[in-house]
Design an enzyme around this catalytic site. Sequence first.
Site, PDB file in Angstrom:
ATOM      1  N   ASP A  87       0.522   0.416   0.161  1.00  0.00           N
ATOM      2  CA  ASP A  87       0.120   0.674   1.541  1.00  0.00           C
ATOM      3  C   ASP A  87      -1.344   0.262   1.665  1.00  0.00           C
ATOM      4  O   ASP A  87      -2.042   0.035   0.667  1.00  0.00           O
ATOM      5  CB  ASP A  87       0.356   2.141   1.915  1.00  0.00           C
ATOM      6  CG  ASP A  87       0.472   2.334   3.426  1.00  0.00           C
ATOM      7  OD1 ASP A  87       0.201   1.387   4.180  1.00  0.00           O
ATOM      8  OD2 ASP A  87       0.815   3.459   3.865  1.00  0.00           O
ATOM      9  N   ASP A 122      -2.351  -1.715   9.830  1.00  0.00           N
ATOM     10  CA  ASP A 122      -1.823  -1.516  11.184  1.00  0.00           C
ATOM     11  C   ASP A 122      -2.592  -0.384  11.868  1.00  0.00           C
ATOM     12  O   ASP A 122      -3.385   0.306  11.238  1.00  0.00           O
ATOM     13  CB  ASP A 122      -0.326  -1.182  11.112  1.00  0.00           C
ATOM     14  CG  ASP A 122      -0.020  -0.063  10.124  1.00  0.00           C
ATOM     15  OD1 ASP A 122      -0.609  -0.067   9.025  1.00  0.00           O
ATOM     16  OD2 ASP A 122       0.778   0.834  10.447  1.00  0.00           O
ATOM     17  N   GLY A 188       3.572   5.632  12.194  1.00  0.00           N
ATOM     18  CA  GLY A 188       3.102   6.611  13.183  1.00  0.00           C
ATOM     19  C   GLY A 188       4.053   7.776  13.375  1.00  0.00           C
ATOM     20  O   GLY A 188       3.983   8.453  14.402  1.00  0.00           O
TER      21      GLY A 188
HETATM   22  N1  GUN Z   1       1.963   5.958   6.109  1.00  0.00           N
HETATM   23  C1  GUN Z   1       2.482   6.884   6.973  1.00  0.00           C
HETATM   24  N2  GUN Z   1       2.470   6.391   8.233  1.00  0.00           N
HETATM   25  C2  GUN Z   1       1.936   5.158   8.178  1.00  0.00           C
HETATM   26  C3  GUN Z   1       1.680   4.143   9.164  1.00  0.00           C
HETATM   27  O1  GUN Z   1       1.930   4.303  10.355  1.00  0.00           O
HETATM   28  N3  GUN Z   1       1.134   2.974   8.703  1.00  0.00           N
HETATM   29  C4  GUN Z   1       0.853   2.771   7.372  1.00  0.00           C
HETATM   30  N4  GUN Z   1       0.353   1.596   6.992  1.00  0.00           N
HETATM   31  N5  GUN Z   1       1.082   3.707   6.445  1.00  0.00           N
HETATM   32  C5  GUN Z   1       1.631   4.873   6.845  1.00  0.00           C
END
Ligand code: GUN
Length: 625
Positions: A87, A122, A188
């Site tokens: 992430d 994002d 989100g």
């Molecule tokens: N981890 C939990 N929600 C989100 C999100 O909306 N975007 C990203 N990149 N990681 C997340």
Amino acid sequence: MFEPLSRDGLAKTAFFYTPHGKISTPNILPVINPNLATMSVSEMKRLGMEGLITNSYIIRRTDKLREKAESSGLHRLIGFDGPIMTDSGTFQSHVYSEIEYDNISTFEFQKKIGSDISTIVDIFTEPNFSWKQAKEAVLETKRRLDEITDAGKTIVAGPIQGSVYPDLRRMSAELMSTGISGYLPVGGVVPLLENYRYDALVDVIINSRLYAHPGKPLHLFGGGHPMFMGMSVLLGIDMFDSASYVKYARDDRVLMSDGSRDLSKISLLPWWSPLYGKFTVKELSDLPKEERIHELSIHNLGAIFNELNEIRERIHEQTLWQYVEGRSRSHPALYRAFRRILEYGDVLEPYEDLSKKSPFFFFDELSRNHPAIIRLRKFSDMAVRNLENQMKFLDQGDWHPGRQHSPEFLQSYSISDNAYFHRWHDIPVPVELEETFPVEQLVTTGVFEGQSAGESEENDDASDPVDRSTGGRDPYLEKARMIFRYQFGVEDPSDMFPDQCQVTHSRKTGRIRGVFLDGTLLGTVRAHDGFFTLSINGAERMMNITDRHRISVTEESAEFNRKGLNVFFKFITSADPGIIPGNEVLVTDPSGELIAVGRANVPGREMRSYSRGVAVRVRAGKDAS
Ligand code: GUN
């Protein structure tokens, strides 16, 4: 690359291919914090983990981790040689406000350390965002996706945002599906999950799923609580990630498939728990804190894999809906969400398989909105149009699934013009569909009380052409026509099955078997679901009746399909978007000539979305001997 295997409505099992191997979906990527590992990777693998997710932002801002990742690679750093997703730090920005790295450098870092799936930075759309704020975030997220011009070997994860607004989720799903993305997380949603706003999640997931590219896995960011996983998969989610197994362990909470429990309140561990037989609840409670967190994390991750296993089997059995319906009674928020799903019955109907392997459980009024019942209702609405005085309802006592009509009924049927119906709830069901899914397969609390569905197949295959020397309508031919009309949406099925057709039927059960024209078999009716399987001659005849239910393939593929070999997705050049999964399809070559007939594995609208796997199971090829 994504290869669909089996399906149940929008839910599917599939293989997802990454640079470090494939993952069977639906699946979960447990979150690993590279700074504090609660469980070892080998313990997680033993529980069934096929891939994991970690955070590139944390790695990058921690000198020791960054140096190791840059010199030896992410997989060495984590000690795992399977698929790893990273992430980007968006979630950290959601929790702690600004992060110090930009989108391009964040992405390049993930690429450099060898991540299999790398996430752009994002914009996290909070549930309380205004529509305008959420729209700006959606557009900015798309702009950031477009900033990535070279993915290298990594798969690009482009999150779908849009807060709780269905139109923005649809827009974002469409935008993020184009271009370089190969993986679509729904973002989100953590605040919705944390606050049990499952009904809002239904809107978010369905609207994302229907507009997202079906050939790219749909991931629910932070959605790994077993309680909501079945429902998410039913709505088309393929992947999850979650740190819940550790978070709950830290709070002495024990995950179960329908929620979590306080360790101090339970008396037994479930039999499937990896801790069962190793500790009693008392022994577990008495462990020192860190050890207890470790053991509870093992149990909690086991609970997640246990639930995933159940969900996969439900897809295989095609009983996921029933499972979710039953499970929805375990919490009012889930029940509210299930009712919200029913509001989408119409939208889900095109994805619903023609028939299921299992009986259809009809519980109450809510079951009326199941996509399969909606399909029946739509047909019935059409079938009763302009009939007025010709409609005759049979007494409920006259018939139940599997019972043959009396000779008297067949006699009156053959000499009248009446359209006969069973009244079932408020749906008039044409009598001719009584052996066809879902009518015969209904197991209900209502009218058909006590009947078992899907009677076993009969073994009295001997059947005779109907004696029509007495004139009038042939009930068996009318049945064949009605089934054909329901199965293929053809208004006038007598073009397909003209009066001179012979219909064979079982003498013992009265079920129709096959339809012949001038001694040539056009199709047979399957015992288990009462729908037609077409012969190549039947398919040839259908080519003149309708231009629907067709898919066209390249000449390269046609050569094999003519010999009776299956159609692979990558050779499809066009497909009727109205094809229902599980229905018969007519396969044509580039000149439009029929070359084969078979069964669709996916809905027509998804036929061109995959590059790997079988699209149509061909039963008969034009040149097959
Ligand atoms: N981890 C939990 N929600 C989100 C999100 O909306 N975007 C990203 N990149 N990681 C997340």
